[in-house]
Design a protein around this motif. Structure first.
Motif, PDB file in Angstrom:
ATOM      1  N   GLY B 312       0.767  -1.234   0.000  1.00  0.00           N
ATOM      2  CA  GLY B 312       0.000   0.000   0.000  1.00  0.00           C
ATOM      3  C   GLY B 312       0.799   1.286   0.000  1.00  0.00           C
ATOM      4  O   GLY B 312       0.297   2.309   0.413  1.00  0.00           O
ATOM      5  N   MET B 313       2.043   1.239  -0.450  1.00  0.00           N
ATOM      6  CA  MET B 313       2.829   2.468  -0.479  1.00  0.00           C
ATOM      7  C   MET B 313       2.255   3.451  -1.496  1.00  0.00           C
ATOM      8  O   MET B 313       2.049   4.625  -1.213  1.00  0.00           O
ATOM      9  CB  MET B 313       4.282   2.186  -0.868  1.00  0.00           C
ATOM     10  N   LEU B 315      -0.682   3.400  -2.943  1.00  0.00           N
ATOM     11  CA  LEU B 315      -2.058   3.778  -2.644  1.00  0.00           C
ATOM     12  C   LEU B 315      -2.059   4.892  -1.602  1.00  0.00           C
ATOM     13  O   LEU B 315      -2.831   5.851  -1.698  1.00  0.00           O
ATOM     14  CB  LEU B 315      -2.827   2.564  -2.128  1.00  0.00           C
ATOM     15  N   ALA B 316      -1.162   4.786  -0.617  1.00  0.00           N
ATOM     16  CA  ALA B 316      -1.063   5.822   0.407  1.00  0.00           C
ATOM     17  C   ALA B 316      -0.699   7.151  -0.237  1.00  0.00           C
ATOM     18  O   ALA B 316      -1.236   8.206   0.118  1.00  0.00           O
ATOM     19  CB  ALA B 316      -0.025   5.430   1.444  1.00  0.00           C
ATOM     20  N   LYS B 319      -3.663   8.499  -1.998  1.00  0.00           N
ATOM     21  CA  LYS B 319      -4.638   8.967  -1.008  1.00  0.00           C
ATOM     22  C   LYS B 319      -4.233  10.333  -0.485  1.00  0.00           C
ATOM     23  O   LYS B 319      -5.066  11.212  -0.305  1.00  0.00           O
ATOM     24  CB  LYS B 319      -4.678   7.981   0.164  1.00  0.00           C
ATOM     25  N   ARG B 320      -2.946  10.484  -0.204  1.00  0.00           N
ATOM     26  CA  ARG B 320      -2.482  11.735   0.384  1.00  0.00           C
ATOM     27  C   ARG B 320      -2.742  12.900  -0.549  1.00  0.00           C
ATOM     28  O   ARG B 320      -3.156  13.969  -0.144  1.00  0.00           O
ATOM     29  CB  ARG B 320      -0.990  11.637   0.694  1.00  0.00           C
TER      30      ARG B 320
END
Lengths: 587, 411
Positions: B312-313, B315-316, B319-320
């Protein structure tokens, strides 16, 4: 029988669901397969047919299918007595033994050469070499085979003599090491010393494998002290293994040199290595003959080491500890192998075992670490978002402390039959009847109307419990951990998840052990078979499984030899030691 | 000591021309050096005669021979401890090699230092194995090269005997250069009018050196694929910090070509370059599935080789920055078997290029490695619908069923 076997062969095709429109010759047997498949449903004895490796996969598929059809019968075998983390429980949970043992025939020898059982002369070796066909050299192959089958030293020696004769008196290092292995294995000390002399003469330095063998060979002999310089030689390039240390310590104890043994032990600990349990056992075994306060204090230190690192002795080690305690003169220790009752009392002496609760400092520390490592983890976006985290924290602060935190999705998906929202509602309402403050954690998709999630049922859940729904792409477990830790020591949580991935996020072994201890004391796992009967949980541990003392008594959990324990389980058997002079009243 | 010669001789034979030829004397291992300088053994084996007779071998004879050959140099002055450990490690590796372990024959000083800095024994073993494989590959390549050169020599001899006859040609043989010229033109066009495709280089902190090198290799491969395509993307390397490890490695690999590449490398982030609504971040962790390739969107690929499976790197990251995310519809079209759903960068760009040009997932997903899936699933719902729709229109505006036209369509 042969009829069915031919059917087996085309299983893979059935399961791959490959849209192959080819009407090959094998096609006609498809219908046959189906009949075989039906036969399997009813009786599993078909699997006694030894499968060829290619259709094992298909068979396993069928087996699991068959098991599912059988329903919950197997699951009841998970004994209700043991708690969720008891040694061997996971194994029972996972599968009740594979019906077909995967006994692959040991890979057939590529060469049909028999390993000689008697020393051969050079002609015979020559002949044998002519028979050999392989990629590597004959000498390499035969010597590794001999090492593998533990041939006698004499045979190996004749091989070496033959090689030397051919080769101007030279034997390669690899052959020499394998010969050394055999000598050490058969405990031929004189031969070991001979090889040691040769190696010393021939090579300036050896490699780790050679050193290890030499050390192991030399400690048995009178020249055991020469093993220590060898250990120093290893240290020049790498940290010696715990086995090297074990051998040296054993050698020192064998020759009554206690100081060297303890020094080596300290050195081993200094490398941050966890010593082999055999090493510790050796100290206890040796301690029987020594009547020395200094020595016994050191042995007690070892027990403290076991406690601090949450290590559990094996069965024979436990026996050694028992004999050592019983051999202490004057104190009259009495040891007994026993179990602990559910209430946390030792079955043999009746004393209470340490409770599983964490101390306030530990609790605070763990809470902080879970917050910073599991939930935050350096990047709040990975598991959730800062907005969501803030929202959740506000939510938790606004509520009174919870008694039980429920992992909604885990609970709802526990049973195949029944609607998910229905199951969740059942669990929640049963718990709500007991007047408990509940928190249900879930994801937002649970609120939308679907075949599995009914709105009216979810509304009922929300009436009976506090609910928090995270985003669909957020992880809900960290919220569960935080809510449970935030509510205080009395709060339990319901999930079947073993939380191993979250435990792995924690930075060091000590924190992980704290987490595990907390988990053992606070996790409730629902026993299967709930929808039909009343809600029951796996027993929760009230006591801590760790080496412990009260001064005049010791309680030491140990691993049984025949039980396989996973790392997230704890032993169930205990060694109870107490002094006879202060017999407990309850006996 | 003299004995070492005997078992090193086969290696020495290979070694000497090799090392001398390449003028890399530092490659000499310590043991070898010693053995080259030592005398030929003048030792006679005491048992030599007895073996000729068919008696039992004398079992302990070889030991005396082995023992009698003592090490000769003992008075070697010991140097500083650091060099001592270096030498000791070198010797250790040499002994491992004698034992048949997978270790390289030659180790340079730099490599030795890396070995000694390895945090654990298994890391050491892995690195040694890597060096071993590298050495083996290099050797095989060298041999192949020599064989080829020999064959070429022979062919040349043959050719000179044949008289080259005059022929009429339309073109000179300048294919390679012309092709790269044409690619250059296309690349310039793409720079002006092409659809942007962004590689997000902001992951250098999450990768170790090995992963970073792999990433750069994959980037090179992707860029090559793009260059050769009929309708290339306009590639952006975003978040590429000047003088970061990424930048240095890219410059090292491309050489002077780096400044002439027809792509945009920038320190800026993609959110500064493009409108946020048009950006789609491609990541395997995304909950949204990519259904069609949109020609007005800017796709972002993270240049990130993730061996430690830090989930999830990317995706994070999306998201940010509040970006839309999508993943490839691998499960919809393929029967997945093993392996990570993360694909390499060059596979990604090939799939995207193919989608851009044809729009068919079946065609595009050919670039997913075959080992990862068992085959295509049956014709998916979507394409079936298209099929039936097409069929209807076809039938409507042409002849009734059973006619020639339908027959052709069925084929």
């Amino acid at each position: 029988m042969a009829f069915y076997l031919s059917g087996f062969r085309c299983f893979p095709r059935l399961w791959k669901s490959n849209p192959s429109p080819k009407l090959g010759p094998g096609h006609s047997s498809l219908s046959l397969c189906l009949t075989v498949y039906c036969g399997i449903r009813n009786q599993q004895s078909w699997f006694s047919v030894k499968p060829s490796s290619q259709n094992i996969k298909a068979m396993n598929l069928l087996i699991t299918k068959g098991r599912k059809l059988k329903g919950n019968n197997n699951n009841k075998q998970v004994s209700s007595e043991s708690h969720y983390f008891a040694a061997g429980a996971a194994k029972k949970r996972s599968h009740i033994g594979n019906p077909q043992n995967e006994d692959h025939p040991s890979s057939s020898l590529r060469n049909t050469i028999q390993i000689p059982t008697k020393p051969l002369n050079s002609e015979e070796w020559d002949k044998l070499k002519d028979c050999f066909k392989g990629k590597i050299s004959f000498e390499d192959w035969i010597s590794s085979q001999m090492a593998h089958h533990n041939s006698s030293v004499e045979v190996a020696k004749s091989l070496l003599a033959w090689v030397a004769a051919k080769n101007n008196g030279i034997v390669g290092y690899n052959l020499l090491v394998k010969y050394l292995y055999l000598c050490v294995f058969h405990k031929h000390t004189s031969e070991v010393i001979d090889v040691y002399e040769i190696m010393k003469a021939r090579y300036k330095s050896l490699e780790s494998g050679g050193y290890t063998l030499l050390i192991r060979g030399l400690i048995q002999s009178d020249r055991w002290k020469e093993a220590l310089p060898l250990l120093e030689d290893i240290k020049k390039v790498m940290i010696p293994s715990k086995k090297n240390y074990h051998d040296c310590i054993q050698g020192a104890l064998l020759h009554q040199d206690v100081n060297i043994a303890w020094n080596l032990y300290q050195e081993l600990l200094g490398h941050n290595a966890i010593p082999m349990l055999e090493t510790l056992k050796a100290f206890f075994d040796f301690g029987k003959d020594i009547k020395d306060d200094h020595y016994s204090n050191k042995l007690l230190d070892i027990l403290w080491y076991l406690r601090n690192n949450q290590l559990y002795p094996g069965e024979s080690f436990a026996r050694s500890i028992k004999t050592w305690f019983e051999s202490i003169p004057g104190k009259q220790w009495k040891g007994q192998f026993t179990t602990i009752q559910k209430s946390g009392q030792c079955s043999s002496c009746g004393k209470a075992i340490e409770p599983i609760h964490l101390s306030p400092e530990e609790y605070r520390f763990l809470k902080e670490k879970v917050m910073s490592e599991v939930i935050d983890g350096g990047d709040q976006y990975r598991k959730t978002t800062p907005q969501e985290l803030k929202k959740f924290k506000n939510f938790v602060d606004s509520c009174p402390p919870f008694d039980i935190v429920i992992d909604g999705l885990n609970v709802a998906k526990m049973f195949r039959k029944g609607r998910e929202s229905q199951i969740l509602l059942d669990v929640v309402s049963q718990l709500a009847k007991q007047n408990l403050q509940l928190l249900v954690l879930g994801r937002k998709h649970m609120l939308g109307q679907s075949s599995q999630w009914r709105k009216d049922e979810m509304e009922q859940v929300q009436e009976q419990a506090y609910c928090f729904f995270a985003d669909n792409i957020s992880e809900d477990d960290p919220f569960l951990l935080y809510a449970a830790l935030h509510s205080g020591d009395h709060c339990k949580f319901i999930t079947k998840d073993l939380m191993r991935d979250h435990k792995a996020c924690l930075p060091d072994a000590r924190t992980q052990r704290l987490f595990f201890k907390w988990q053992q004391g606070h996790q409730l796992a629902i026993l299967k078979g709930f929808p039909r009967s009343k809600l029951t949980f796996q027993n929760i541990l009230t006591y801590d499984t760790v080496v412990q003392t009260t001064g005049d008594s010791w309680h030491i959990p140990y691993d049984e030899d025949l039980v396989e324990r996973y790392s997230y389980e704890v032993p169930t058997k205990w060694l109870c030691l107490h002094q006879k002079t202060q017999m407990p009243t309850v006996c | 000591m003299s004995i070492t010669v005997c078992f090193l001789r086969p290696f020495a034979r290979f070694l000497v021309p090799y090392t001398l030829h390449r003028k890399r004397r530092n490659l000499y291992s310590a043991v070898l050096q010693r053995c080259m300088s030592s005398k030929i053994p003048s030792l006679s084996y005491p048992n030599k005669d007895s073996t000729s007779s068919p008696e039992q071998l004398e079992l302990d004879g070889w030991k005396t021979a082995m023992k009698s050959s003592m090490q000769e140099e003992d008075g070697v002055s010991t140097v500083s401890s650091k060099e001592d450990t270096l030498a000791a490690t070198r010797e250790l590796i040499e002994m491992w090699r004698l034992l048949g372990r997978e270790v390289p024959e030659h180790v340079t000083e730099a490599e030795l230092k890396v070995i000694m800095e390895c945090p654990s024994k298994s890391a050491q073993k892995k690195y040694l194995r890597y060096l071993f494989c590298k050495e083996r590959k290099k050797k095989a390549k060298q041999i192949k090269k020599e064989v080829k050169a020999e064959a070429r020599e022979k062919a040349k001899l043959l050719e000179t005997t044949e008289e080259a006859e005059q022929k009429d040609f339309l073109f000179l043989r300048l294919w390679d250069r012309l092709i790269s010229n044409a690619w250059g033109w296309k690349g310039v066009q793409a720079m002006q009018f092409g659809q942007p495709l962004v590689f997000d280089m902001g992951y250098d902190n999450y990768m170790n050196l090995k992963e970073l090198h792999n990433t750069v290799s994959q980037l090179l491969e992707s860029e090559g694929c793009n260059r050769r395509n009929v309708d290339p993307f306009h590639i952006y390397f975003c978040n590429l910090k000047l003088d970061s490890a990424f930048h240095r490695e890219l410059v090292r690999r491309y050489g002077e070509k780096w400044d002439k590449l027809l792509l945009t490398a920038t320190e800026k982030s993609y959110v500064d370059l493009f409108p946020k609504d048009n950006i789609i971040y491609l990541t395997a962790d995304s909950p949204n599935v990519m259904t069609t390739f949109k020609h007005d969107k800017i796709y972002i690929i993270g240049s990130f080789v993730d061996r430690n499976s830090q989930r999830g790197m990317s995706l994070a990251k999306a998201k940010r920055l509040n970006l839309a995310t999508e993943r490839l519809p691998l499960d919809k079209y393929l029967q997945w078997e093993i392996g990570n759903k993360n694909l390499t960068l060059d596979q990604m760009i090939r799939i995207l290029l193919s989608m851009k040009n044809t729009g068919s997932w079946e065609e595009a997903l050919k670039f997913v490695p075959k080992r990862k899936h068992a085959g295509y699933l049956e014709i998916s719902q979507a394409s079936q619908e298209v099929y039936s729709k097409l069929k209807k229109t076809k039938i409507l505006n042409s002849f009734p069923k059973g006619s020639l036209n339908v027959q052709r369509w069925k084929r």
